[in-house]
Design a protein around this motif. Structure first.
Motif, mmCIF file in Angstrom:
data_model
loop_
_atom_site.group_PDB
_atom_site.id
_atom_site.type_symbol
_atom_site.label_atom_id
_atom_site.label_comp_id
_atom_site.label_asym_id
_atom_site.label_seq_id
_atom_site.Cartn_x
_atom_site.Cartn_y
_atom_site.Cartn_z
ATOM 1 N N ALA A 22 4.062 -4.171 -0.337
ATOM 2 C CA ALA A 22 3.935 -5.470 0.332
ATOM 3 C C ALA A 22 4.249 -5.344 1.821
ATOM 4 N N TYR A 23 5.276 -4.571 2.140
ATOM 5 C CA TYR A 23 5.638 -4.362 3.551
ATOM 6 C C TYR A 23 4.521 -3.629 4.294
ATOM 7 N N ARG A 24 4.000 -2.566 3.666
ATOM 8 C CA ARG A 24 2.915 -1.813 4.306
ATOM 9 C C ARG A 24 1.660 -2.667 4.446
ATOM 10 N N HIS A 25 1.413 -3.554 3.469
ATOM 11 C CA HIS A 25 0.262 -4.460 3.587
ATOM 12 C C HIS A 25 0.476 -5.442 4.740
ATOM 13 N N CYS A 26 1.687 -5.919 4.855
ATOM 14 C CA CYS A 26 2.010 -6.855 5.939
ATOM 15 C C CYS A 26 1.773 -6.198 7.304
ATOM 16 N N GLN A 27 2.071 -4.906 7.394
ATOM 17 C CA GLN A 27 1.889 -4.176 8.646
ATOM 18 C C GLN A 27 0.409 -3.880 8.943
ATOM 19 N N SER A 28 -0.317 -3.432 7.897
ATOM 20 C CA SER A 28 -1.695 -2.985 8.131
ATOM 21 C C SER A 28 -2.734 -4.055 7.806
ATOM 22 N N GLY A 29 -2.417 -4.926 6.855
ATOM 23 C CA GLY A 29 -3.363 -5.954 6.447
ATOM 24 C C GLY A 29 -4.427 -5.480 5.479
ATOM 25 N N GLU A 30 -4.346 -4.217 5.051
ATOM 26 C CA GLU A 30 -5.406 -3.715 4.173
ATOM 27 C C GLU A 30 -4.899 -2.769 3.089
ATOM 28 N N MET A 31 -3.638 -2.814 2.746
ATOM 29 C CA MET A 31 -3.083 -1.906 1.745
ATOM 30 C C MET A 31 -3.439 -2.332 0.319
ATOM 31 N N CYS A 32 -3.335 -3.627 0.026
ATOM 32 C CA CYS A 32 -3.501 -4.126 -1.348
ATOM 33 C C CYS A 32 -4.756 -4.982 -1.468
ATOM 34 N N PRO A 33 -5.374 -4.966 -2.654
ATOM 35 C CA PRO A 33 -6.517 -5.862 -2.875
ATOM 36 C C PRO A 33 -6.045 -7.314 -2.900
ATOM 37 N N LEU A 34 -6.939 -8.204 -2.556
ATOM 38 C CA LEU A 34 -6.596 -9.631 -2.519
ATOM 39 C C LEU A 34 -6.993 -10.309 -3.823
ATOM 40 N N ILE A 35 -6.154 -11.228 -4.241
ATOM 41 C CA ILE A 35 -6.470 -12.123 -5.350
ATOM 42 C C ILE A 35 -6.541 -13.509 -4.717
ATOM 43 N N GLY A 36 -7.753 -13.950 -4.466
ATOM 44 C CA GLY A 36 -7.928 -15.149 -3.657
ATOM 45 C C GLY A 36 -7.579 -14.781 -2.222
ATOM 46 N N VAL A 37 -6.526 -15.378 -1.716
ATOM 47 C CA VAL A 37 -6.070 -15.051 -0.361
ATOM 48 C C VAL A 37 -4.730 -14.317 -0.374
ATOM 49 N N VAL A 38 -4.192 -14.058 -1.562
ATOM 50 C CA VAL A 38 -2.867 -13.449 -1.688
ATOM 51 C C VAL A 38 -3.013 -11.978 -2.071
ATOM 52 N N PRO A 39 -2.356 -11.082 -1.341
ATOM 53 C CA PRO A 39 -2.386 -9.665 -1.710
ATOM 54 C C PRO A 39 -1.735 -9.435 -3.081
ATOM 55 N N ALA A 40 -2.340 -8.587 -3.889
ATOM 56 C CA ALA A 40 -1.850 -8.322 -5.244
ATOM 57 C C ALA A 40 -0.427 -7.770 -5.229
#
Length: 134
Positions: A22-40
């Protein structure tokens, strides 16, 4: 005691890994797939946090609240891991990778199964220890 320690360790690992994602996604914006608008990974983190809260407060809250919180968290984390694993098998490269090759949804699915099994085992152990015939 070994079951409880293992249970807490696995939940801590789940919180740590999903929190890191979650932290790495917050930094890069592309780490986790999205479910709707929320990162998985945010959703998985919430699931593992609910499990951790249930275990941490198991002696302070009513048993029904603990059960509901634990199983809700496990359904969130495990359900997400199950669907992510299925999509990973069907489409490939859906989930973030650990060690560069291992899909994290597989790790989360295995973790969820182990956590659920250990929780059930700890409940049985507790009943056996305090049963009247002992």
């Amino acid at each position: 005691m070994l079951i409880k320690s293992s249970l807490f360790g696995l939940v801590a690992f789940g919180v740590w890994r999903s929190g890191d994602l979650a932290y790495r996604h917050c930094q890069s914006g592309e780490m986790c797939p999205l479910i709707g608008v929320v990162p998985a990974c945010y959703i998985a983190l919430v699931g593992y946090l609910l499990i951790g809260i249930a275990l941490a407060l198991r002696n302070k809250l009513r048993q029904q609240v603990i059960q509901w919180t634990f199983w809700s968290g496990l359904a969130i984390a495990g359900g997400l891991a199950f669907f992510g694993s299925a999509l990973e098998l069907i489409h490939g490269h859906v989930c973030p990778r650990a060690f560069g090759w291992l899909p994290m949804c597989y790790v989360s699915l295995a973790l969820s199964v182990l956590i659920g099994g250990l929780f059930v085992a700890s409940r049985r152990e507790r009943r056996t220890l305090f049963s009247p015939e002992r």
